[in-house]
Write a protein that holds these residues in place. Structure first.
Motif, PDB file in Angstrom:
ATOM      1  N   SER A 247       0.811  -1.101   0.047  1.00  0.00           N
ATOM      2  CA  SER A 247       0.029  -0.041   0.073  1.00  0.00           C
ATOM      3  C   SER A 247       0.755   1.202   0.136  1.00  0.00           C
ATOM      4  CB  SER A 247      -0.953   0.080   1.322  1.00  0.00           C
ATOM      5  OG  SER A 247      -1.592   1.276   1.463  1.00  0.00           O
ATOM      6  N   THR A 248       1.827   1.253   0.848  1.00  0.00           N
ATOM      7  CA  THR A 248       2.770   2.484   0.975  1.00  0.00           C
ATOM      8  C   THR A 248       3.497   2.483  -0.356  1.00  0.00           C
ATOM      9  OG1 THR A 248       3.292   1.976   3.217  1.00  0.00           O
ATOM     10  CG2 THR A 248       4.975   3.126   1.991  1.00  0.00           C
ATOM     11  N   LEU A 249       3.941   1.573  -1.058  1.00  0.00           N
ATOM     12  CA  LEU A 249       4.662   1.453  -2.220  1.00  0.00           C
ATOM     13  C   LEU A 249       3.971   2.210  -3.554  1.00  0.00           C
ATOM     14  CD1 LEU A 249       7.225  -1.576  -2.049  1.00  0.00           C
ATOM     15  CD2 LEU A 249       7.854   0.921  -2.006  1.00  0.00           C
ATOM     16  N   LEU A 250       2.591   1.490  -3.730  1.00  0.00           N
ATOM     17  CA  LEU A 250       1.840   1.689  -4.915  1.00  0.00           C
ATOM     18  C   LEU A 250       1.132   3.218  -4.712  1.00  0.00           C
ATOM     19  CD1 LEU A 250       0.515  -1.747  -5.330  1.00  0.00           C
ATOM     20  CD2 LEU A 250       2.169  -0.746  -6.587  1.00  0.00           C
ATOM     21  N   THR A 251       1.027   3.631  -3.393  1.00  0.00           N
ATOM     22  CA  THR A 251       0.419   4.938  -3.299  1.00  0.00           C
ATOM     23  C   THR A 251       1.479   6.053  -3.373  1.00  0.00           C
ATOM     24  OG1 THR A 251      -0.900   4.092  -1.634  1.00  0.00           O
ATOM     25  CG2 THR A 251      -0.569   6.426  -1.523  1.00  0.00           C
ATOM     26  N   ARG A 252       2.880   5.732  -3.095  1.00  0.00           N
ATOM     27  CA  ARG A 252       3.759   6.789  -3.584  1.00  0.00           C
ATOM     28  C   ARG A 252       4.376   6.764  -4.853  1.00  0.00           C
ATOM     29  NH1 ARG A 252       7.626   5.702   1.878  1.00  0.00           N
ATOM     30  NH2 ARG A 252       6.375   6.484   3.535  1.00  0.00           N
ATOM     31  N   ARG A 275      -4.838  -6.080  -5.543  1.00  0.00           N
ATOM     32  CA  ARG A 275      -6.529  -6.261  -5.899  1.00  0.00           C
ATOM     33  C   ARG A 275      -7.246  -5.047  -5.376  1.00  0.00           C
ATOM     34  NH1 ARG A 275      -7.093 -10.448  -3.507  1.00  0.00           N
ATOM     35  NH2 ARG A 275      -5.819 -11.949  -5.268  1.00  0.00           N
ATOM     36  N   ASP A 276      -6.791  -4.739  -4.238  1.00  0.00           N
ATOM     37  CA  ASP A 276      -7.789  -3.699  -3.454  1.00  0.00           C
ATOM     38  C   ASP A 276      -7.317  -2.284  -4.033  1.00  0.00           C
ATOM     39  OD1 ASP A 276      -8.610  -5.581  -1.498  1.00  0.00           O
ATOM     40  OD2 ASP A 276      -7.311  -4.810   0.033  1.00  0.00           O
ATOM     41  N   LEU A 277      -6.376  -2.067  -4.579  1.00  0.00           N
ATOM     42  CA  LEU A 277      -6.169  -0.891  -5.381  1.00  0.00           C
ATOM     43  C   LEU A 277      -6.428  -0.972  -7.157  1.00  0.00           C
ATOM     44  CD1 LEU A 277      -2.733   0.262  -3.680  1.00  0.00           C
ATOM     45  CD2 LEU A 277      -4.956   0.973  -2.975  1.00  0.00           C
ATOM     46  N   GLY A 278      -6.912  -1.716  -7.327  1.00  0.00           N
ATOM     47  CA  GLY A 278      -7.568  -1.982  -8.715  1.00  0.00           C
ATOM     48  C   GLY A 278      -6.287  -2.122  -9.682  1.00  0.00           C
ATOM     49  N   ARG A 279      -5.149  -2.689  -9.025  1.00  0.00           N
ATOM     50  CA  ARG A 279      -4.184  -3.042 -10.100  1.00  0.00           C
ATOM     51  C   ARG A 279      -4.429  -4.558 -10.563  1.00  0.00           C
ATOM     52  NH1 ARG A 279       0.164   0.830  -9.244  1.00  0.00           N
ATOM     53  NH2 ARG A 279       1.050  -0.261 -11.063  1.00  0.00           N
ATOM     54  N   THR A 280      -4.230  -4.825 -11.840  1.00  0.00           N
ATOM     55  CA  THR A 280      -4.299  -6.046 -12.362  1.00  0.00           C
ATOM     56  C   THR A 280      -3.093  -6.796 -12.477  1.00  0.00           C
ATOM     57  OG1 THR A 280      -6.223  -5.383 -13.836  1.00  0.00           O
ATOM     58  CG2 THR A 280      -5.018  -7.481 -14.453  1.00  0.00           C
ATOM     59  N   VAL A 281      -2.927  -7.998 -11.801  1.00  0.00           N
ATOM     60  CA  VAL A 281      -1.741  -8.880 -11.691  1.00  0.00           C
ATOM     61  C   VAL A 281      -2.119  -9.996 -12.611  1.00  0.00           C
ATOM     62  CG1 VAL A 281      -0.223 -10.336 -10.166  1.00  0.00           C
ATOM     63  CG2 VAL A 281      -1.256  -8.229  -9.295  1.00  0.00           C
ATOM     64  N   PRO A 282      -1.215 -10.051 -13.573  1.00  0.00           N
ATOM     65  CA  PRO A 282       0.099  -9.902 -13.881  1.00  0.00           C
ATOM     66  C   PRO A 282       0.260  -8.630 -15.094  1.00  0.00           C
ATOM     67  CG  PRO A 282      -0.104 -11.653 -15.196  1.00  0.00           C
ATOM     68  CD  PRO A 282      -1.414 -11.609 -14.390  1.00  0.00           C
ATOM     69  N   ASP A 283      -0.768  -8.306 -15.672  1.00  0.00           N
ATOM     70  CA  ASP A 283      -0.713  -7.412 -16.669  1.00  0.00           C
ATOM     71  C   ASP A 283      -0.171  -6.062 -16.351  1.00  0.00           C
ATOM     72  OD1 ASP A 283      -1.560  -9.438 -18.441  1.00  0.00           O
ATOM     73  OD2 ASP A 283      -3.712  -8.564 -18.195  1.00  0.00           O
ATOM     74  N   ASP A 284      -0.756  -5.537 -15.191  1.00  0.00           N
ATOM     75  CA  ASP A 284      -0.534  -4.004 -14.672  1.00  0.00           C
ATOM     76  C   ASP A 284       0.831  -4.278 -13.784  1.00  0.00           C
ATOM     77  OD1 ASP A 284      -0.595  -1.397 -14.358  1.00  0.00           O
ATOM     78  OD2 ASP A 284      -1.874  -1.677 -12.474  1.00  0.00           O
ATOM     79  N   LEU A 285       0.606  -5.011 -13.232  1.00  0.00           N
ATOM     80  CA  LEU A 285       1.829  -5.421 -11.980  1.00  0.00           C
ATOM     81  C   LEU A 285       2.179  -6.619 -11.880  1.00  0.00           C
ATOM     82  CD1 LEU A 285       3.135  -4.085  -9.487  1.00  0.00           C
ATOM     83  CD2 LEU A 285       1.401  -4.882  -8.047  1.00  0.00           C
ATOM     84  N   ALA A 286       3.370  -6.949 -11.740  1.00  0.00           N
ATOM     85  CA  ALA A 286       4.085  -8.248 -11.893  1.00  0.00           C
ATOM     86  C   ALA A 286       4.568  -8.712 -10.385  1.00  0.00           C
ATOM     87  CB  ALA A 286       5.153  -8.647 -12.863  1.00  0.00           C
ATOM     88  N   VAL A 287       4.062  -9.735  -9.715  1.00  0.00           N
ATOM     89  CA  VAL A 287       4.629 -10.068  -8.289  1.00  0.00           C
ATOM     90  C   VAL A 287       5.311 -11.379  -8.358  1.00  0.00           C
ATOM     91  CG1 VAL A 287       3.906 -10.345  -5.899  1.00  0.00           C
ATOM     92  CG2 VAL A 287       2.830  -8.608  -7.452  1.00  0.00           C
TER      93      VAL A 287
END
Length: 352
Positions: A247-252, A275-287
């Motif tokens: 949450s801290t990283l994706l907000t900043r 998921r809570d922030l509406g980021r799509t894994v893996p298309d938008d954000l890879a983890v």
């Protein structure tokens, strides 16, 4: 001449108790060597000087020393027993190491005495004495984390191999996963997926594993002319911390396109926050996570790509080194960093 055995309560005649059999300790004292050296000499080990071996064998002959049946098996090479001394019986790192060791020992061919010291040094010494009294052929010591642990010492009369947690004495042989290579492998995979704005969420920085994974990851980024987006965040090894850190990283830094988590538990928390922030894994954000804890990784949404420490292979290697030492091969020493591997699942794909 009437010989006597002296005890705290005085002395009794040998005629009263019968003839006393000479012990290995008697042989060691007569030859002026340690118990471990006496055992090695009688067992015809190569790491004993020829003059010392002759002295020990002469003392054994003069004392009419005869090993008991179990000890005879040891001197012949095997008793068919190995001790596994751990501080992590309930931990999931120890179990795959045990499974790998049992694979190498072979079902029914070698009995494994499993002892849990529960992180207590006094309990560990108690278990060690118990294992040696059973004349085990060798001992595998499994730690709960990859930080160096105190050596059992150099006077143990059987081969000892340290697995996962290395010994703090470089005269011992220690096998541990290559965490630096694992950190590098994680970043190289993310780069190959077209990610360039990568962040890192780690566990407790006092752990060697956390520091080494970060070192390997930084080196891979530096080779690509990059650095982490934002400072790597450190906390505990939990999903809760993964959620807060993400949450801290994706907000900043909303333009982050990949996160390398230092454990699968942390990575699961990252997935929740994405998921809570509406980021799509893996298309938008890879983890990508670490440890390949299959129960977590395969039940994540999506399934989690992770670095596997190959702990079963580590257990097999530890058992093989014990066998080689029993068979008279020269004992190895130092820390051996064993390879890790990448397990690709749905949380990382090449960017479209």
């Amino acid at each position: 001449m009437n010989s006597e055995i002296f005890s705290k309560g005085g002395s009794v005649s040998l005629d009263e108790v019968g003839p006393r059999m000479a012990t290995l300790g008697d042989v060691a004292r007569a030859a002026g060597v340690s118990l471990a050296t006496a055992s090695k000499a009688i067992n015809n080990r190569s790491d004993v000087a020829a003059s010392t071996r002759r002295r020990v064998l002469k003392a054994a002959d003069e004392l009419a020393f005869t090993p008991n049946p179990m000890a005879k098996g040891l001197f012949a090479g095997r008793t068919g027993t190995v001790g596994l001394l751990t501080s992590d019986l309930d931990g999931r790192f120890m179990l795959p190491i045990l499974m790998g060791a049992e694979d190498a020992f072979g079902a029914g061919q070698v009995n494994v005495f499993l002892c849990d010291a529960r992180g207590d040094a006094i309990r560990e010494q108690h278990h060690l004495r118990a294992l040696l009294s059973r004349r085990v052929d060798g001992i595998i010591v499994v730690g709960r984390q990859t930080d160096p642990r105190p050596s059992l010492g150099q006077e143990i009369p059987v081969p000892v191999v340290y697995a996962y947690a290395p010994s703090d004495d470089d005269r011992d042989l220690s096998l541990t996963p290559d965490n630096r290579a694992g950190g590098r492998l994680a970043i190289e995979h993310l780069l190959a997926c077209g990610r360039s704005r990568i962040a890192h969420v780690s566990g407790d920085p006092t752990y060697a594993a956390a520091r080494e994974r970060l070192e390997g990851a930084r080196a891979a980024l530096a080779d690509a002319g990059l650095d982490f987006v934002g400072e790597p965040l450190s906390g505990d090894w939990s999903e809760h911390w993964g959620r807060d850190a993400a949450s801290t990283l994706l907000t900043r830094h909303p333009d982050i396109d990949a996160i390398f988590a230092a454990s699968d538990q942390i990575a699961r928390g990252v997935l929740d926050t994405a998921r809570d922030l509406g980021r799509t894994v893996p298309d938008d954000l890879a983890v990508i996570g670490y440890d390949n804890w299959e129960l977590l990784a395969t039940n994540s949404r999506p399934e989690l790509t992770s670095i596997d420490a190959n702990l079963q292979q580590l257990g097999r290697r530890a058992a093989q080194h014990v066998f080689e030492a029993i068979d008279g091969s020269t004992r190895e020493s130092g820390i051996r960093n064993l390879p890790v591997r990448l397990v690709i699942r749905g949380s990382t794909v090449a960017r479209r």
